[in-house]
Design an enzyme around this catalytic site. Structure first.
Site, PDB file in Angstrom:
ATOM      1  N   GLU A 225      67.087  65.916  40.171  1.00 55.34           N
ATOM      2  CA  GLU A 225      66.483  65.317  38.954  1.00 55.34           C
ATOM      3  C   GLU A 225      66.519  66.353  37.895  1.00 55.34           C
ATOM      4  OE1 GLU A 225      63.602  63.759  35.903  1.00 55.34           O
ATOM      5  OE2 GLU A 225      63.739  65.759  36.902  1.00 55.34           O
ATOM      6  N   ASP A 246      56.602  60.297  38.665  1.00 57.56           N
ATOM      7  CA  ASP A 246      56.802  61.760  37.961  1.00 57.56           C
ATOM      8  C   ASP A 246      56.054  61.979  37.058  1.00 57.56           C
ATOM      9  OD1 ASP A 246      58.273  64.201  37.317  1.00 57.56           O
ATOM     10  OD2 ASP A 246      60.222  63.133  37.014  1.00 57.56           O
ATOM     11  N   HIS A 326      56.971  72.004  32.563  1.00 55.05           N
ATOM     12  CA  HIS A 326      58.070  73.042  32.504  1.00 55.05           C
ATOM     13  C   HIS A 326      57.785  74.529  32.093  1.00 55.05           C
ATOM     14  CE1 HIS A 326      61.779  70.306  32.840  1.00 55.05           C
ATOM     15  NE2 HIS A 326      60.820  69.928  33.811  1.00 55.05           N
TER      16      HIS A 326
HETATM   17 ZN   LIG Z   1      60.207  65.636  36.692  1.00 51.11          ZN
END
Ligand SMILES: [Zn+2]
Length: 350
Positions: A225, A246, A326
């Site tokens: 992904e 997600d 992230h």
């Molecule tokens: Zn993700």
């Protein structure tokens, strides 16, 4: 009204085990194995696609409008791009992140022979005593500035290669997973191992309660992904709708938080299916699940990948709210619980 129990201890255990199993995009075998075993223990039939995605099937009360629920086990990471003349490693990123967010992080390099070496991701110029604050302030923190300092006595390209390290080796970042007394889970890679742990918890709650989903449901665990093409293949052709689990993106102006389930109305790939979104919101209202509808400005998902590949699907996206995505991420058990609850109610509802 159906009765079921969400085993939060089991959810968090699975999540922590998964977080501590390195799975940078392109090298996800160990994490896929772990999830396959967990679905197997729950009694679900599993299979792999050619690309390495995992599918686990839960038979439904009906089979005329099969559904899929997807999550991804691949994470951000890096690959050795070059061995520098001083024996340190230049990296190429796997997935989209800023180098600053991994500078100072411990990492592990896995060689072709399966040996592992530890190191630290650092800017080449890091010491303020050597370079001074003025020069360090000017650093761009690009791939050219960042390198891996191996925990080995190497000072040349030749010595590093003698360890068995070479271009193409995968580098994983230490997730630094911690669960706090106050209910937070802090870790890299909650995106999307939190989503996968939620899927397992939802399947377990249904199985434990002896409940069948309304429609035959395929749990799809994606291995690519973060690099964009995860669910572009592998969703069974018979499937009519896809619920992507997600993370919800937090920050200034965002509606989502770490204590509710986030329902995505739109991301950078456009709006998610309106009918599906309304059903998800209605389920939250009916079952009093704390939720937030939100827009994620710089975000794409396996739903986007499936649609762009030409799948004729109705797609919705939900997830726990993840702070500092992230980077060094964080969410709360409440968010994990409410996301699991919404997955269960979605699966059970006609
Ligand atoms: Zn993700």
């Amino acid at each position: 009204m159906v009765t079921y129990h969400i085993d939060m201890d089991d959810l968090v255990d699975n999540l922590v085990r998964l977080l501590r199993t390195p799975s940078p995009a392109g090298n996800t075998g160990a994490a896929i194995d772990l999830v396959e075993k967990a679905f197997g223990v729950l009694g679900l039939r599993t299979c792999r696609t050619n690309k390495g995605a995992l599918r686990a099937t839960l038979p439904g009360r009906s089979d005329d409008r099969p559904r899929a629920v997807s999550g991804h086990v691949d994470t951000l990471g890096a690959m050795v791009k070059e061995i520098k003349s001083d024996g340190r490693l230049k990296l190429t990123p796997l997935g989209g992140y800023m180098w600053q967010t991994v500078e100072g992080e411990y990492c592990t390099v896995e060689t072709e022979e399966g040996a592992t070496y530890t190191g630290t991701v650092l800017a080449h110029k890091t010491s303020v005593h050597t370079y001074g604050r003025d020069e360090l302030t000017r650093l761009k923190h690009s791939a050219d500035d960042v390198e891996v300092r191996l925990d080995e006595r190497v000072t040349s390209k030749k010595e590093t290669r003698q360890l068995g390290i070479d271009v193409g080796d995968f580098v994983s970042f230490d997730p630094r997973t911690a669960v706090t007394e106050s209910g937070f889970v802090k870790s890299r890679h909650l995106d999307d191992k939190a989503g996968v742990a939620v899927m397992l918890a939802a399947a377990k709650a249904l199985q434990d309660a002896g409940l069948q989903p309304a429609q035959t449901t395929t749990f799809y665990i994606s291995p690519y992904e973060e690099v964009g093409h995860g669910a572009s293949s592998g969703i069974p052709v018979a499937v009519k709708e896809l619920l992507v689990v997600d993370m919800g993106a937090l920050g200034d102006g965002q509606n989502s938080d770490e204590y509710t389930v986030s329902i995505c109305a739109k991301d950078s790939s456009g709006p998610y299916d309106l009918g599906m979104r309304r059903r998800l919101v209605a389920l939250c209202q009916e079952h009093e699940i704390p939720h937030k509808v939100d827009v994620y400005p710089y975000y794409g998902s396996d739903g986007s990948a499936a649609l762009r590949a030409g799948a004729d699907l109705v797609v919705g996206l939900i997830g726990p709210g993840v702070d500092a995505s992230h980077a060094y991420e964080r969410t709360h058990k409440d968010s994990l619980r409410y996301t699991t609850q919404l997955v269960i109610e979605y699966l059970f509802a006609d």
